[in-house]
Design an enzyme around this catalytic site. Structure first.
Site, PDB file in Angstrom:
ATOM      1  N   ARG A  54      -1.727  -6.184  -8.290  1.00  0.00           N
ATOM      2  CA  ARG A  54      -0.570  -7.042  -8.027  1.00  0.00           C
ATOM      3  C   ARG A  54      -0.400  -8.090  -9.109  1.00  0.00           C
ATOM      4  NH1 ARG A  54      -2.715  -8.228  -2.162  1.00  0.00           N
ATOM      5  NH2 ARG A  54      -4.464  -8.389  -3.569  1.00  0.00           N
TER       6      ARG A  54
ATOM      7  N   HIS B 238       0.845  -1.210   0.000  1.00  0.00           N
ATOM      8  CA  HIS B 238       0.000   0.000   0.000  1.00  0.00           C
ATOM      9  C   HIS B 238       0.879   1.258   0.000  1.00  0.00           C
ATOM     10  CE1 HIS B 238      -3.032  -2.671   2.332  1.00  0.00           C
ATOM     11  NE2 HIS B 238      -3.524  -2.507   1.124  1.00  0.00           N
TER      12      HIS B 238
ATOM     13  N   LYS C 168     -18.485  -6.684   6.954  1.00  0.00           N
ATOM     14  CA  LYS C 168     -17.219  -7.417   6.797  1.00  0.00           C
ATOM     15  C   LYS C 168     -16.464  -7.368   8.124  1.00  0.00           C
ATOM     16  CE  LYS C 168     -13.203  -7.475   3.758  1.00  0.00           C
ATOM     17  NZ  LYS C 168     -12.484  -6.745   2.724  1.00  0.00           N
TER      18      LYS C 168
ATOM     19  N   SER D  59      -2.639  -7.811   3.088  1.00  0.00           N
ATOM     20  CA  SER D  59      -2.928  -7.658   4.519  1.00  0.00           C
ATOM     21  C   SER D  59      -3.214  -9.030   5.140  1.00  0.00           C
ATOM     22  CB  SER D  59      -4.144  -6.749   4.719  1.00  0.00           C
ATOM     23  OG  SER D  59      -3.878  -5.456   4.236  1.00  0.00           O
TER      24      SER D  59
HETATM   25  O1  PNS Z   1      -8.925  -3.206   0.182  1.00  0.00           O
HETATM   26  P1  PNS Z   1     -10.191  -3.748  -0.415  1.00  0.00           P
HETATM   27  O2  PNS Z   1     -10.964  -4.556   0.616  1.00  0.00           O
HETATM   28  O3  PNS Z   1      -9.964  -4.506  -1.688  1.00  0.00           O
HETATM   29  O4  PNS Z   1     -11.097  -2.464  -0.800  1.00  0.00           O
HETATM   30  C1  PNS Z   1     -12.350  -2.623  -1.429  1.00  0.00           C
HETATM   31  C2  PNS Z   1     -13.094  -1.275  -1.545  1.00  0.00           C
HETATM   32  C3  PNS Z   1     -13.235  -0.619  -0.195  1.00  0.00           C
HETATM   33  C4  PNS Z   1     -12.315  -0.365  -2.457  1.00  0.00           C
HETATM   34  C5  PNS Z   1     -14.488  -1.584  -2.149  1.00  0.00           C
HETATM   35  O5  PNS Z   1     -15.087  -2.605  -1.430  1.00  0.00           O
HETATM   36  C6  PNS Z   1     -15.408  -0.377  -2.185  1.00  0.00           C
HETATM   37  O6  PNS Z   1     -15.237   0.510  -2.991  1.00  0.00           O
HETATM   38  N1  PNS Z   1     -16.399  -0.359  -1.269  1.00  0.00           N
HETATM   39  C7  PNS Z   1     -17.354   0.722  -1.166  1.00  0.00           C
HETATM   40  C8  PNS Z   1     -18.747   0.295  -1.606  1.00  0.00           C
HETATM   41  C9  PNS Z   1     -18.966   0.606  -3.065  1.00  0.00           C
HETATM   42  O7  PNS Z   1     -18.819   1.724  -3.514  1.00  0.00           O
HETATM   43  N2  PNS Z   1     -19.327  -0.434  -3.832  1.00  0.00           N
HETATM   44  C10 PNS Z   1     -19.549  -0.322  -5.242  1.00  0.00           C
HETATM   45  C11 PNS Z   1     -18.258  -0.543  -6.007  1.00  0.00           C
HETATM   46  S1  PNS Z   1     -18.606  -1.482  -7.401  1.00  0.00           S
END
Ligand code: PNS
Length: 161
Positions: A90, A17, A41, A128
């Site tokens: 990645r 990150h 989650k 993570s």
């Molecule tokens: O580190 P992560 O868990 O891969 O992050 C995922 C994240 C937070 C970027 C994604 O889950 C997100 O954007 N969540 C917010 C909800 C949202 O906007 N959903 C629609 C996206 S298609």
């Protein structure tokens, strides 16, 4: 002023990150690292802990802010007047999920652009989840997370055994 948002769980922040944060902060006027609060989650670290780790890790990057959001990312983007979502990639395995999210976010708000940055190859294996697994089992997570938060993260993970 061009503002980008780097969203994620950051549970906890890793050197992968950090690599993306440093590189993106050189491209945009402002970079907001946005920690998601997702009640559906289970996370290992609280939102406050995750934000505090990031705050310490980016202390020397003046144009990086830390925030959190709940709900749709595009709504958060609008509230912060940000135009670009930054995502790290990645491996090919990341691509399908990220592709779907990028297209969905564009459908939700056509004014918002997603930009992908390839991880440094040194961190292509890093996540993570891997940090948590190694830390919980007593392995060394030095070099996987920023030095400045290594003792805090190590201590919390050892306590979870
Ligand atoms: O580190 P992560 O868990 O891969 O992050 C995922 C994240 C937070 C970027 C994604 O889950 C997100 O954007 N969540 C917010 C909800 C949202 O906007 N959903 C629609 C996206 S298609």
């Amino acid at each position: 002023m061009k503002t980008a948002v780097y969203p994620g769980s950051f549970d906890p922040i890793t050197n992968g990150h950090m690599d993306i944060i440093k590189r993106a902060s050189r491209i945009f006027d402002k970079l907001i690292v946005a920690v998601v609060r997702n009640p559906n989650k289970v996370s290992t670290f609280t939102v406050n802990e995750r934000m505090e780790f990031i705050r310490k890790a980016v202390a020397e990057l003046p144009n990086v802010e830390i925030d959190y959001f709940e709900g749709l990312l595009v709504d958060f983007m609008k509230s912060r007047n940000a135009q670009v979502i930054i995502k790290g990639l990645r491996a090919i395995s990341d691509f399908e999920y990220e592709f779907q999210m990028a297209l969905m976010n564009r459908k939700l708000d056509p004014n918002i652009e997603t930009m992908f940055m390839m991880t440094n190859y040194k961190y292509s294996y890093l996540s993570s989840s891997v940090v948590k697994e190694i830390g919980r089992l007593g392995g060394c997570i030095g070099e996987l997370v920023p030095d400045v938060v290594l003792p805090d993260i190590q201590k919390r993970l050892t306590g979870l055994k």
